[in-house]
Design a protein around this motif. Structure first.
Motif, mmCIF file in Angstrom:
data_model
loop_
_atom_site.group_PDB
_atom_site.id
_atom_site.type_symbol
_atom_site.label_atom_id
_atom_site.label_comp_id
_atom_site.label_asym_id
_atom_site.label_seq_id
_atom_site.Cartn_x
_atom_site.Cartn_y
_atom_site.Cartn_z
ATOM 1 N N ARG A 136 1.238 -0.930 0.058
ATOM 2 C CA ARG A 136 -0.065 0.011 -0.152
ATOM 3 C C ARG A 136 0.858 0.929 -0.145
ATOM 4 N NH1 ARG A 136 -2.690 -1.679 5.266
ATOM 5 N NH2 ARG A 136 -3.565 -3.845 4.176
ATOM 6 N N PHE A 137 0.320 2.484 0.468
ATOM 7 C CA PHE A 137 1.147 3.739 0.261
ATOM 8 C C PHE A 137 2.116 3.088 1.590
ATOM 9 C CE2 PHE A 137 -2.494 4.837 -2.808
ATOM 10 C CZ PHE A 137 -1.862 5.528 -3.936
ATOM 11 N N PRO A 138 2.892 4.384 2.026
ATOM 12 C CA PRO A 138 3.701 3.971 2.906
ATOM 13 C C PRO A 138 3.082 4.468 4.243
ATOM 14 C CG PRO A 138 4.610 5.480 1.508
ATOM 15 C CD PRO A 138 3.601 4.317 0.353
ATOM 16 N N ASP A 139 1.918 6.022 3.817
ATOM 17 C CA ASP A 139 1.879 6.808 4.959
ATOM 18 C C ASP A 139 0.650 7.869 3.688
ATOM 19 O OD1 ASP A 139 2.764 8.756 3.610
ATOM 20 O OD2 ASP A 139 4.998 8.398 4.267
ATOM 21 N N ALA A 140 -0.418 8.275 4.747
ATOM 22 C CA ALA A 140 -1.579 9.019 4.158
ATOM 23 C C ALA A 140 -1.223 9.553 4.238
ATOM 24 C CB ALA A 140 -2.448 9.347 5.143
ATOM 25 N N ALA A 141 0.330 10.450 3.652
ATOM 26 C CA ALA A 141 0.743 12.035 3.118
ATOM 27 C C ALA A 141 1.059 11.318 2.399
ATOM 28 C CB ALA A 141 1.833 12.388 4.031
ATOM 29 N N ALA A 142 1.656 10.185 1.747
ATOM 30 C CA ALA A 142 1.403 9.444 -0.182
ATOM 31 C C ALA A 142 0.601 9.609 -0.851
ATOM 32 C CB ALA A 142 2.320 8.294 0.061
ATOM 33 N N MET A 143 -0.707 8.600 -0.121
ATOM 34 C CA MET A 143 -2.083 8.552 -1.530
ATOM 35 C C MET A 143 -2.481 9.583 -1.028
ATOM 36 S SD MET A 143 -5.081 5.965 0.458
ATOM 37 C CE MET A 143 -6.589 6.171 -0.697
ATOM 38 N N ARG A 144 -2.314 10.592 -0.604
ATOM 39 C CA ARG A 144 -2.645 12.070 -0.538
ATOM 40 C C ARG A 144 -2.209 13.085 -1.770
ATOM 41 N NH1 ARG A 144 -0.560 15.930 3.335
ATOM 42 N NH2 ARG A 144 0.679 16.774 1.313
ATOM 43 N N ARG A 145 -1.507 12.882 -1.748
ATOM 44 C CA ARG A 145 -0.647 13.220 -2.426
ATOM 45 C C ARG A 145 -0.577 12.707 -4.068
ATOM 46 N NH1 ARG A 145 4.092 13.340 1.023
ATOM 47 N NH2 ARG A 145 4.426 11.235 0.431
ATOM 48 N N GLU A 146 -1.458 12.018 -4.006
ATOM 49 C CA GLU A 146 -1.387 11.318 -5.234
ATOM 50 C C GLU A 146 -3.385 11.304 -5.708
ATOM 51 O OE1 GLU A 146 -0.091 8.490 -7.760
ATOM 52 O OE2 GLU A 146 1.559 9.569 -6.948
ATOM 53 N N LEU A 147 -3.936 11.652 -4.769
ATOM 54 C CA LEU A 147 -4.798 12.344 -5.030
ATOM 55 C C LEU A 147 -5.246 13.600 -5.709
ATOM 56 C CD1 LEU A 147 -6.669 10.878 -2.350
ATOM 57 C CD2 LEU A 147 -7.377 9.566 -4.228
ATOM 58 N N ASP A 148 -4.348 14.269 -4.500
ATOM 59 C CA ASP A 148 -3.877 15.966 -5.402
ATOM 60 C C ASP A 148 -3.200 15.869 -6.724
ATOM 61 O OD1 ASP A 148 -5.091 16.802 -2.852
ATOM 62 O OD2 ASP A 148 -3.150 16.897 -2.202
#
Length: 390
Positions: free
Chosen positions: A269-281
């Motif tokens: 998965r994404f290593p952390d929520a910040a990495a997932m947020r960046r992909e969505l952004d």
């Protein structure tokens, strides 16, 4: 919510709701109740601030685990300072009862919105990005939510996203309330780690966010079954209908974000929520040309959750007109017809290769129009002039 126990109901009826005073707050009415707590709308009469007041019910106060969870939720909320997490104002104890005084969120839950139909990709991505930002903030403070689901997310009438209900949140620095190996949470939204009872880390919330986004984009949950055991087995094995098949209208980059969040192995998965947020952004930077709050307000207005008067308190007539026009063009529905499907697949393939995406509110209608109309070739460019010549 489950009906409140008879003993709790009798005790509540002894004090008329609208005449109750809790500290500096006057109770205005009931918002909802569950098996453990009752929620009221209240008003701080001195500063005229509307609030939500959550009361732990009498029977729950007798249960040590319920009492600990209530205190833990208050401690978690008190530690947060984030625009996408509901704010705690006060913790009041009165007549052997406990009350959390929180920010009043005026708007529907994500669960309410999904019941009316799945969300368009751009709206779902905005909601997902804001939740990921909230989770990043919570995880930085060593708090794991553990019960992320559409019912715990609200959209305000000003276009904000609010994450709520940290009732079973886990502080990784504290002793767990539940026994080792016991699953805690809502079955359909649990991570493989939760259903198998292994040690949790923040990536469990990333999986739950993937489940939430899948449901928001399709209107159905990825993991379903007749019993909790059947659901747990599918979660453990990662068995669900791929988003590309369940909702072919969702752009590939967004579908890939959801797919990665739903990986069975936390390491994938994404290593952390910040990495997932960046992909969505990154996805949103390509498809959204208005402010995110304006987009959400336009969506709420289209879903009749926001009146025109309420929208015009924050948007200009021109902005609201553009949002209405976009909504009228595609009505937030999946495109139908073979021509649209074929053209959409071609454009999505080009988008994946080039990194250029059409906005969600126009990509399907534009596809149909361009294929049908076949515009005439552009006229040759005008001759260039030498510098200095007029």
């Amino acid at each position: 919510m489950r009906a409140v126990a008879a003993t709790d109901r009798d005790k509540l009826e002894k004090a008329p709701t609208k005449h109750r005073k809790i500290g500096a707050y006057r109770v205005l009415g009931e918002l909802g109740r569950g098996g453990m707590a009752q929620v009221y709308k209240g008003l701080h009469e001195t500063i005229q601030r509307e609030v939500a007041i959550k009361e732990l019910l009498p029977d729950a106060q007798k249960d040590k685990e319920s009492l600990s969870r209530f205190h833990r939720e208050a401690l978690a909320l008190a530690a947060f300072r984030h625009q996408n997490i509901v704010t705690l104002y006060d913790l009041v104890e009165k007549n052997d009862s406990l009350f959390m005084v929180m920010e009043y969120v005026d708007g529907p839950t994500l669960q309410d919105l999904i019941k009316d139909g799945y969300l368009p990709p751009d709206v779902a991505a905005v909601v997902g990005a804001r939740i990921a930002s909230a989770l990043d903030h919570a995880h930085f403070r060593h708090i794991i939510h553990r019960d992320l689901k559409p019912g715990n997310v609200m959209l305000t009438k000003t276009g904000e996203v609010k994450l709520m209900d940290f009732g079973i949140a886990k502080d990784v620095d504290l002793v767990a309330l539940t026994q080792q190996g016991m699953a805690v949470g809502t079955p359909a939204y649990m991570s493989p780690e939760q259903v198998t009872g292994v040690q949790l880390d923040p990536r469990t919330d990333i999986f739950s966010l993937g489940v939430l986004l899948y449901e928001a984009l399709t209107g159905t949950r990825p993991f379903q079954g007749r019993t909790a055991g059947e659901i747990f087995a599918k979660i453990r094995d990662g068995k669900y209908t791929p988003l590309a098949k369940a909702a072919p209208h969702v752009p590939a980059p967004l579908a890939n974000v959801v797919k990665r969040a739903l990986e069975v192995s936390p390491e994938k998965r994404f290593p952390d929520a910040a990495a997932m947020r960046r992909e969505l952004d990154l996805f949103l930077a390509h498809v959204v040309k208005v402010s995110h709050p304006a987009l959400l307000m336009g969506f709420l207005h289209q879903r009749q959750k926001l009146t025109e008067t309420e929208a015009l308190a924050h948007l200009t007539h021109a902005e609201l007109g553009v949002l209405k026009e976009n909504a009228a063009e595609q009505r937030y529905r999946m495109p139908t017809g073979k021509l649209k499907w074929v053209a959409a697949v071609v454009l999505l393939s080009l988008a994946t290769a080039t990194g250029v995406y059409l906005t969600q509110d126009k990509w399907a209608p534009v596809v149909e129009k361009k294929v049908a109309d076949q515009p005439a070739p552009a006229s040759p460019p005008a001759p260039t002039r030498s510098p200095g010549k007029k």
